[in-house]
Design a protein around this motif. Structure first.
Motif, PDB file in Angstrom:
ATOM      1  N   VAL A 137      -8.396  -7.806   3.519  1.00  0.00           N
ATOM      2  CA  VAL A 137      -9.167  -6.585   3.274  1.00  0.00           C
ATOM      3  C   VAL A 137     -10.409  -6.593   4.157  1.00  0.00           C
TER       4      VAL A 137
ATOM      5  N   ARG B  67     -13.544   4.746   1.790  1.00  0.00           N
ATOM      6  CA  ARG B  67     -14.094   4.866   3.143  1.00  0.00           C
ATOM      7  C   ARG B  67     -15.108   6.008   3.216  1.00  0.00           C
TER       8      ARG B  67
ATOM      9  N   PRO C  34      -8.139   4.049  -0.798  1.00  0.00           N
ATOM     10  CA  PRO C  34      -8.703   3.688   0.518  1.00  0.00           C
ATOM     11  C   PRO C  34      -9.499   4.817   1.153  1.00  0.00           C
TER      12      PRO C  34
ATOM     13  N   THR D  67       0.833  -1.192   0.000  1.00  0.00           N
ATOM     14  CA  THR D  67       0.000   0.000   0.000  1.00  0.00           C
ATOM     15  C   THR D  67       0.870   1.245   0.000  1.00  0.00           C
TER      16      THR D  67
ATOM     17  N   SER E 210     -17.081  -2.964   4.953  1.00  0.00           N
ATOM     18  CA  SER E 210     -17.183  -1.999   3.869  1.00  0.00           C
ATOM     19  C   SER E 210     -18.425  -2.344   3.059  1.00  0.00           C
TER      20      SER E 210
END
Length: 497
Positions: free
Chosen positions: A440, A310, A306, A299, A412
């Protein structure tokens, strides 16, 4: 020398007494391969053609609308109504994506393409009519959308019928050879026949190392030494590596380099399998080649994905919960009349990093459904599911309370579905790379849900993991939006379970 080498390759394909039955094939005519489009390029070409058809349909619809009203055609009129081009093109893209219109398995079959095209066009009409009746009477044209619907259907249908004659997209499929004779070769051959029958024609197998080809529907045409000659003789444009994750022999490596220098495409089986199916074939990848299925770049603090994801999760979760609260009294009444018991229930699930959390759901089964049996997979026709629960599952409304888990940061909107701890130990032991799902944040919906559905066995869990790994490897905002659109389509068409 070149002709003698070619003759030797043809003779080698006719003499197969080693590892398979003896077979004699007529020598094929010598021909060079024709440059053809890759699968990803064919999808892009389909999309571009559809987009041009939509824009042309909008243009002609505006012209017809103008003529029917008896007004003079001019650039000023078209400019004043140019907003219809992005609006209808964007609406088409949204609905076509939600209906999986660019799936090559569907686009290769005219009957399925036409059914899907009619479905999308009807949805465009419904959306327009809803907006039309909610708008002031003079805000939108009445017959314009009818002209557009008929013209766009005709143009897209004509494009889909005409496309085989495009340069690089011939009426004959892309010809390929498979290097390997084992189970991996059999899998990719069966996959291409099932998922992309009009895009690939596998002419045969090439043996690299000792292995049995018994029971395989394809002939073994030779070994690595004659690979290039066989490819040229059969007009092959692509060589598929299906060597079961094993290292290539020196002879085969040199033969592949010869093919590469000659302009042939060399593609590993896992990569082609991904492109065709949207899944990662984990059972055909050895532990020494794990980098080919797992992201290894790590990452970056400069990656906006990300953060944007979010923020999108939080925004949509708040909106979704607000709408859910409006529906909740009616859902609660139906549930209480059907099967008295609690409205919600919480169940332990495994989240990111292997952490246990409690997922919230609307109750769709009878109370204490596992009291006598213990944890078990849900199945079709499960007697534990209530009548209201069946509707909640088909519309996926039973999953909406998990928006609370999204606000908490435990889930998520998009990601692999979290599994129960009771199943994780067995699945991790029997399915390779299963633990990668925990790298994840789990999701309310995901690539596996819109492409496959719910898991009711370990075999289903394996297929879902293939889809989940594809998502983990290819995470992007575009893929997330596509998954949301297809989820909405499944909810509206009652395709949940």
């Amino acid at each position: 020398m070149g002709q003698r080498f070619l003759d030797g390759g043809a003779a080698d394909s006719a003499r197969r007494s080693k590892g398979g039955a003896s077979m004699t094939l007529p020598p094929p005519a010598v021909r060079t391969h024709r440059l053809q489009l890759q699968i990803s390029e064919r999808r892009v070409l389909l999309m571009l053609g559809d987009t041009l058809a939509i824009l042309l349909a909008v243009l002609l619809s505006l012209v017809i609308w103008l003529i029917m009203d008896g007004r003079h055609l001019g650039v000023s009129f078209l400019a004043a109504h140019s907003y219809w081009f992005p609006i209808l093109a964007g609406l088409w893209w949204l609905l076509a994506s939600a209906n999986d219109f660019y799936n090559l398995r569907i686009s290769s079959r005219l009957d399925q393409s036409m059914m899907r095209l009619v479905q999308v066009e009807l949805q465009v009409l419904v959306v327009y009519l809803v907006i039309f009746f909610l708008s002031p009477r003079t805000a939108l044209p009445r017959l314009f959308i009818l002209y557009y619907g008929l013209l766009s259907f005709a143009f897209i249908l004509a494009w889909r019928l005409w496309r085989p004659f495009l340069i690089g997209w011939t009426a004959t499929p892309r010809r390929a050879l498979i290097v390997g004779t084992g189970h991996t070769a059999h899998t990719i051959n069966a996959t291409l026949r099932e998922e992309a029958p009009d895009d690939y024609r596998v002419v045969g197998l090439i043996r690299d190392k000792e292995g049995s080809s018994r029971g395989h529907p394809l002939p073994v045409l030779g070994s690595g030494a004659s690979l290039l000659a066989i490819a040229q003789a059969h007009g092959v444009s692509e060589v598929i590596l299906a060597n079961n994750g094993q290292d290539l022999s020196d002879e085969m490596f040199q033969a592949l380099m010869d093919c590469y220098e000659a302009g042939l495409s060399i593609v590993p089986m896992p990569l082609l399998y991904e492109q065709v199916t949207g899944r990662v074939p984990i059972e055909h990848i050895g532990p020494n080649h794990w980098t080919s299925i797992l992201p290894v770049e790590g990452t970056s603090i400069f990656d906006p994905y990300p953060t944007v994801k979010r923020l999108g999760d939080l925004t949509l979760a708040v909106i979704g919960l607000a709408l859910f609260i409006v529906l909740l009294p009616f859902i609660a009444l139906a549930m209480s009349l059907d099967s008295p018991g609690p409205l919600f229930f919480a169940q332990p699930r495994v989240g990111q990093g292997g952490k246990i959390f409690r997922v919230l759901k609307l109750r769709s089964m009878i109370p204490d459904a596992e009291r006598d049996t213990g944890p078990q997979w849900a199945s079709d026709g499960d007697p534990r599911i209530t009548r209201t629960g069946k509707f909640l599952r088909k519309t996926r409304l039973d999953e909406v309370p998990q928006l609370v888990n999204v606000l908490r940061g435990e889930m998520s909107l998009i990601g692999p579905r979290p599994e129960r701890p009771e199943f994780i130990a067995d699945l991790s032991r029997t399915i390779p790379f299963y633990r990668t799902r925990h790298t994840v944040r789990p999701g309310i919906t995901g690539w596996a849900q819109v492409r496959y559905g719910y898991a009711s066995s370990e075999d289903d869990a394996l297929v879902k993991l293939q889809y989940d790994l594809y998502y983990i490897r290819h995470q992007s905002l575009a893929l997330d939006v596509l998954i949301l659109l297809r989820t909405a389509g499944k909810m509206l068409s009652l395709q949940g379970r």
